[in-house]
Write a protein that holds these residues in place. Structure first.
Motif, PDB file in Angstrom:
ATOM      1  N   ALA A 126       0.900  -1.099   0.016  1.00  0.00           N
ATOM      2  CA  ALA A 126       0.219   0.014  -0.063  1.00  0.00           C
ATOM      3  C   ALA A 126       0.812   1.240  -0.041  1.00  0.00           C
ATOM      4  O   ALA A 126       1.402   1.685   1.121  1.00  0.00           O
ATOM      5  CB  ALA A 126      -0.799   0.119   1.419  1.00  0.00           C
ATOM      6  N   GLY A 127       1.157   1.712  -1.319  1.00  0.00           N
ATOM      7  CA  GLY A 127       2.111   2.899  -1.452  1.00  0.00           C
ATOM      8  C   GLY A 127       3.484   2.493  -0.965  1.00  0.00           C
ATOM      9  O   GLY A 127       4.174   1.538  -1.237  1.00  0.00           O
ATOM     10  N   PRO A 128       4.146   3.079   0.012  1.00  0.00           N
ATOM     11  CA  PRO A 128       5.552   2.922   0.428  1.00  0.00           C
ATOM     12  C   PRO A 128       5.406   1.787   1.686  1.00  0.00           C
ATOM     13  O   PRO A 128       6.525   1.660   2.230  1.00  0.00           O
ATOM     14  CB  PRO A 128       6.119   4.197   0.926  1.00  0.00           C
ATOM     15  N   ILE A 129       4.435   1.275   2.019  1.00  0.00           N
ATOM     16  CA  ILE A 129       4.143   0.233   3.023  1.00  0.00           C
ATOM     17  C   ILE A 129       3.801  -1.099   2.782  1.00  0.00           C
ATOM     18  O   ILE A 129       2.996  -1.242   1.706  1.00  0.00           O
ATOM     19  CB  ILE A 129       3.391   0.948   4.065  1.00  0.00           C
ATOM     20  N   TYR A 130       4.415  -2.151   3.188  1.00  0.00           N
ATOM     21  CA  TYR A 130       3.926  -3.410   3.044  1.00  0.00           C
ATOM     22  C   TYR A 130       3.349  -3.869   4.523  1.00  0.00           C
ATOM     23  O   TYR A 130       3.954  -3.896   5.531  1.00  0.00           O
ATOM     24  CB  TYR A 130       4.954  -4.567   2.742  1.00  0.00           C
ATOM     25  N   ALA A 131       2.128  -4.140   4.463  1.00  0.00           N
ATOM     26  CA  ALA A 131       1.440  -4.855   5.626  1.00  0.00           C
ATOM     27  C   ALA A 131       1.504  -6.465   5.782  1.00  0.00           C
ATOM     28  O   ALA A 131       0.616  -7.027   5.402  1.00  0.00           O
ATOM     29  CB  ALA A 131      -0.006  -4.331   5.757  1.00  0.00           C
ATOM     30  N   ILE A 132       2.454  -6.785   6.247  1.00  0.00           N
ATOM     31  CA  ILE A 132       2.849  -8.273   6.208  1.00  0.00           C
ATOM     32  C   ILE A 132       2.174  -9.087   7.312  1.00  0.00           C
ATOM     33  O   ILE A 132       2.415  -8.469   8.459  1.00  0.00           O
ATOM     34  CB  ILE A 132       4.275  -8.417   6.300  1.00  0.00           C
TER      35      ILE A 132
END
Length: 251
Positions: free
Chosen positions: A144-150
């Motif tokens: 999501a944009g510059p973030i990975y929600a793992i």
């Protein structure tokens, strides 16, 4: 020996084909381009006739339990039924460590597949940890944009090539029912694996861990999906595998 590989162009299947050919086996890859539709069950008899073993490395891109169960039940039933008609002596399927204990999401389909294969006198189930490629598949779904929600998840990633070698080993033997399990040489969190991928690629994205809810989330966190006593351990570490990767950009 003639070995039919279902899913032979996928992550694990291509390694199975290579390993079988390296050992001098004749390989037949089931694909739509050669007239075989595994889900529809068409074109199977022609390709399975004369085969001694089938290695099923099929997969489906979904996180829906319903979709996964439908796919694996349908494809597996077509393969085992055609195999009986054509005299195939051994049906080998690759499953996932923890599929029986955590039958959720994609794993629900693997549990259903295991049940069908274990009901066959010709069947062997080989369970593996997540492949090294799993982290990039996860990253592709969670960016999501510059973030990975793992998802917060313990993993023991294993090289697809090592799993493929074991599958061919098993196919050369008599049916075993529940066969060997294999995982990688070290346990990592999926979030840590994602951070290593980003660093390897020179990226700057941020990784955050998100606890997945419900029974599947508990299984991800409590070790259900990692190696247990008696599991074979591969040799190639995640960092060694990553160092050999080229050309992927997930940033």
């Amino acid at each position: 020996m003639r070995i039919v590989v279902a899913g032979g162009t996928g992550v694990i299947g291509c390694h199975v084909v290579a390993a079988a050919r390296d050992r001098g086996h004749e390989t037949v890859v089931l694909t739509r381009s050669t007239g075989t539709d595994l889900y529809a069950g068409t074109g199977l008899d022609e390709r399975l006739t004369g085969a001694e073993a089938v290695i099923d490395a099929t997969s489906v891109q979904t996180v829906s339990a319903r979709t996964s169960v439908d796919f694996f039940r349908t494809v597996t039933q077509h393969l085992v039924t055609a195999g009986r008609r054509c005299g195939v002596r051994h049906h080998v399927v690759v499953s996932i460590i923890g599929a029986q204990e955590a039958p959720f999401s994609y794993y629900a389909g693997k549990q259903a597949q295991e049940h069908l294969v274990l009901d066959q006198p010709s069947g062997t189930v080989v369970r593996a940890g997540q492949f090294h490629e799993f982290v990039r598949q996860t990253m592709a779904r969670t960016k999501a944009g510059p973030i990975y929600a793992i998802p917060r998840m313990r993993s023991q990633p294993v090289a697809a090539s090592e799993v493929a070698g074991l599958l061919v080993d098993v196919a050369e033997q008599d049916p075993q029912g529940l066969g060997p399990e294999i995982a990688g040489p070290q346990e990592l969190t999926v979030a840590d694996m994602a951070r290593r991928v980003i660093e390897h690629e020179g990226g700057h994205a941020r990784v955050i861990e998100v606890p997945f809810p419900g029974g599947f989330g508990r299984a991800m966190r409590d070790g259900t999906l990692v190696a247990r006593a008696g599991t074979r351990l591969g040799r190639l570490t995640f960092d060694e595998w990553l160092a050999d990767q080229r050309g992927w950009r997930g940033r």
